[in-house]
Motif scaffolding. Structure first.
Motif, short mmCIF file in Angstrom:
data_model
loop_
_atom_site.label_atom_id
_atom_site.label_comp_id
_atom_site.label_asym_id
_atom_site.label_seq_id
_atom_site.Cartn_x
_atom_site.Cartn_y
_atom_site.Cartn_z
N ILE A 12 0.85 -1.21 0.00
CA ILE A 12 0.00 0.00 0.00
C ILE A 12 0.88 1.25 0.00
O ILE A 12 0.40 2.34 0.27
N SER A 86 -5.21 -5.45 -0.34
CA SER A 86 -5.82 -6.77 -0.51
C SER A 86 -6.97 -6.73 -1.50
O SER A 86 -7.92 -5.95 -1.31
N ASP A 91 -12.18 -3.13 -3.24
CA ASP A 91 -11.45 -3.27 -4.50
C ASP A 91 -12.12 -4.36 -5.31
O ASP A 91 -12.81 -5.20 -4.73
N ALA A 115 -4.98 -1.78 4.12
CA ALA A 115 -5.02 -0.49 4.81
C ALA A 115 -5.89 -0.52 6.07
O ALA A 115 -5.56 0.13 7.05
N PHE A 135 -15.91 2.97 2.05
CA PHE A 135 -16.04 4.38 1.66
C PHE A 135 -17.45 4.87 1.96
O PHE A 135 -18.42 4.16 1.71
N GLU A 161 -11.17 6.96 3.16
CA GLU A 161 -11.60 8.29 2.74
C GLU A 161 -10.60 8.93 1.76
O GLU A 161 -9.38 8.73 1.89
N CYS A 186 -5.29 8.11 9.91
CA CYS A 186 -4.06 7.38 9.54
C CYS A 186 -3.77 7.68 8.07
O CYS A 186 -4.54 7.32 7.18
N GLU A 188 -1.15 8.12 4.62
CA GLU A 188 0.04 7.73 3.87
C GLU A 188 0.79 6.58 4.55
O GLU A 188 2.02 6.61 4.69
N LYS A 191 4.34 4.84 3.83
CA LYS A 191 5.04 5.73 2.90
C LYS A 191 5.94 6.69 3.67
O LYS A 191 5.87 6.76 4.90
N GLU A 216 -3.46 9.59 1.16
CA GLU A 216 -4.52 8.60 1.38
C GLU A 216 -4.80 8.47 2.87
O GLU A 216 -3.87 8.47 3.68
N PHE A 217 -6.08 8.34 3.21
CA PHE A 217 -6.49 8.31 4.62
C PHE A 217 -7.31 7.07 4.96
O PHE A 217 -8.16 6.65 4.18
N VAL A 218 -7.07 6.57 6.17
CA VAL A 218 -8.03 5.66 6.81
C VAL A 218 -8.44 6.34 8.12
O VAL A 218 -7.58 6.83 8.85
N1 SAM Z 1 -7.92 -3.09 -1.06
C1 SAM Z 1 -7.15 -2.03 -0.44
C2 SAM Z 1 -6.62 -2.49 0.90
O1 SAM Z 1 -6.81 -3.64 1.23
O2 SAM Z 1 -5.97 -1.75 1.59
C3 SAM Z 1 -7.95 -0.74 -0.34
C4 SAM Z 1 -8.31 -0.17 -1.66
S1 SAM Z 1 -9.33 1.23 -1.60
C5 SAM Z 1 -9.76 1.39 -3.29
C6 SAM Z 1 -8.19 2.54 -1.41
C7 SAM Z 1 -8.33 3.23 -0.06
O3 SAM Z 1 -7.57 2.56 0.92
C8 SAM Z 1 -7.76 4.65 -0.06
O4 SAM Z 1 -8.72 5.57 -0.53
C9 SAM Z 1 -7.46 4.86 1.41
O5 SAM Z 1 -8.63 5.16 2.13
C10 SAM Z 1 -6.97 3.46 1.80
N2 SAM Z 1 -5.51 3.37 1.64
C11 SAM Z 1 -4.84 2.66 0.72
N3 SAM Z 1 -3.51 2.80 0.89
C12 SAM Z 1 -3.34 3.63 1.95
C13 SAM Z 1 -2.21 4.18 2.61
N4 SAM Z 1 -0.98 3.89 2.21
N5 SAM Z 1 -2.42 4.98 3.66
C14 SAM Z 1 -3.68 5.28 4.07
N6 SAM Z 1 -4.78 4.80 3.48
C15 SAM Z 1 -4.62 3.99 2.44
#
Ligand code: SAM
Length: 279
Positions: A12, A86, A91, A115, A135, A161, A186, A188, A191, A216-218
């Motif tokens: 991620i 994942s 996804d 994430a 989301f 989000e 949470c 990036e 990263k 990117e946020f969780v």
């Molecule tokens: N299937 C992926 C997973 O298992 O982590 C999630 C895919 S979803 C389309 C993408 C979302 O995951 C982003 O909008 C964000 O909310 C979160 N996300 C993915 N990578 C991230 C990261 N490095 N840091 C924070 N949030 C992340």
């Protein structure tokens, strides 16, 4: 003999998070189904893997799912990967897994980057019981309805989000859950600019008032506290103060929030918190 579907999680953010087993599976399968083949090619080049790729994403999954299943039923093995994290968790993949399961095809999920779990574990919120809410809708009405449905939720709640929607979401959350509800933002994860902001909804709104959110946020939101209407005791108050403090609130803020949410006089909560200190 039918082949098999592997769900292969990908980093991620930090490419070093690809596991030995994921690499082995990607090397060994007959073909890879990828959300965005350009994104996945970068990863495969990094790993030095050359493999036949087919695209499988939200808007072609109805057609491509059938074609992928046919190939698997004819004996091929397939690895499904998404852009990051994942497969099948917010996804593409959920439908393909259902199709394979219905057709009696073996599905093997390799554990790895995700994430939700990465954020939850680093959040500092209670992790014993949690719910993943994915989301929220971009439409205000359905977003508010979704949040309203969680008003009494006691478990820790996890949301994905996008940065451009974050401020509206925080405003809506504060309206539904109250400004003092603890939240961990949470950002990036894995990263270079990884950051975890442990605050309240009001604190998060203030932080981003003049500083547009990036990356990117969780969001990991604390669950509702015990219901005051059921007659909260000093013991309940002590437990809540302790929990809020482990979630990052100061003693003073934890006492204030506990008194408000349990409808107890502040001095009762204060005494309960003192007994906590004595222990
Ligand atoms: N299937 C992926 C997973 O298992 O982590 C999630 C895919 S979803 C389309 C993408 C979302 O995951 C982003 O909008 C964000 O909310 C979160 N996300 C993915 N990578 C991230 C990261 N490095 N840091 C924070 N949030 C992340």
């Amino acid at each position: 003999m039918p082949g098999m579907l592997y769900l292969v999680p990908t980093p991620i953010g930090n490419l070093g998070d690809i596991s030995v087993r994921c690499r082995q599976v990607l090397e060994s399968v007959d073909f890879i189904a990828a959300e965005d083949t350009r994104v996945s090619l970068k990863l495969l080049n990094y790993l030095g893997i050359k493999k036949s790729l087919v695209s499988y994403f939200e808007h072609n999954k109805a057609v491509k799912g059938g074609l992928i299943l046919d190939r698997i039923l004819a004996g091929e093995t397939c690895a499904l990967i998404s852009d990051a994290g994942s497969p099948a968790i917010s996804d593409p993949g959920e439908d393909l897994v259902k199709q394979c399961a219905q057709a009696g095809v073996t599905v093997c999920a390799i554990p790895g980057p995700c994430a939700v779990i990465t954020a939850l574990s680093i959040s500092g919120q209670s992790t014993g019981r949690f719910c993943f809410e994915g989301f929220l809708s971009t439409a205000k009405k359905s977003r508010r309805e979704h949040l309203e449905s969680l008003r009494a939720e006691r478990r820790t709640m996890v949301f994905y989000e996008a940065p451009h929607k974050l401020r509206n979401t925080l405003e809506d959350m504060a309206a539904v859950f109250g400004p003092d509800r603890p939240i961990s933002l949470c950002r990036e994860l894995t990263k270079i600019h990884e950051e975890v902001i442990r605050t309240t909804l009001a604190g998060a709104i203030e932080k981003y008032a003049d500083d547009p959110p990036r990356g990117e946020f969780v969001l990991v939101l604390a669950g509702a506290p015990e219901d005051a209407a059921e007659g909260a005791s000093a013991g309940d108050a002590a437990e809540m103060v302790s929990r809020l403090m482990t979630q990052g609130l100061s003693r003073k803020d934890a006492i204030r929030q506990t008194a408000a949410e349990l409808s107890l006089p502040k001095n009762v909560v204060y005494d309960a918190a003192l007994s906590l200190k004595d222990e």
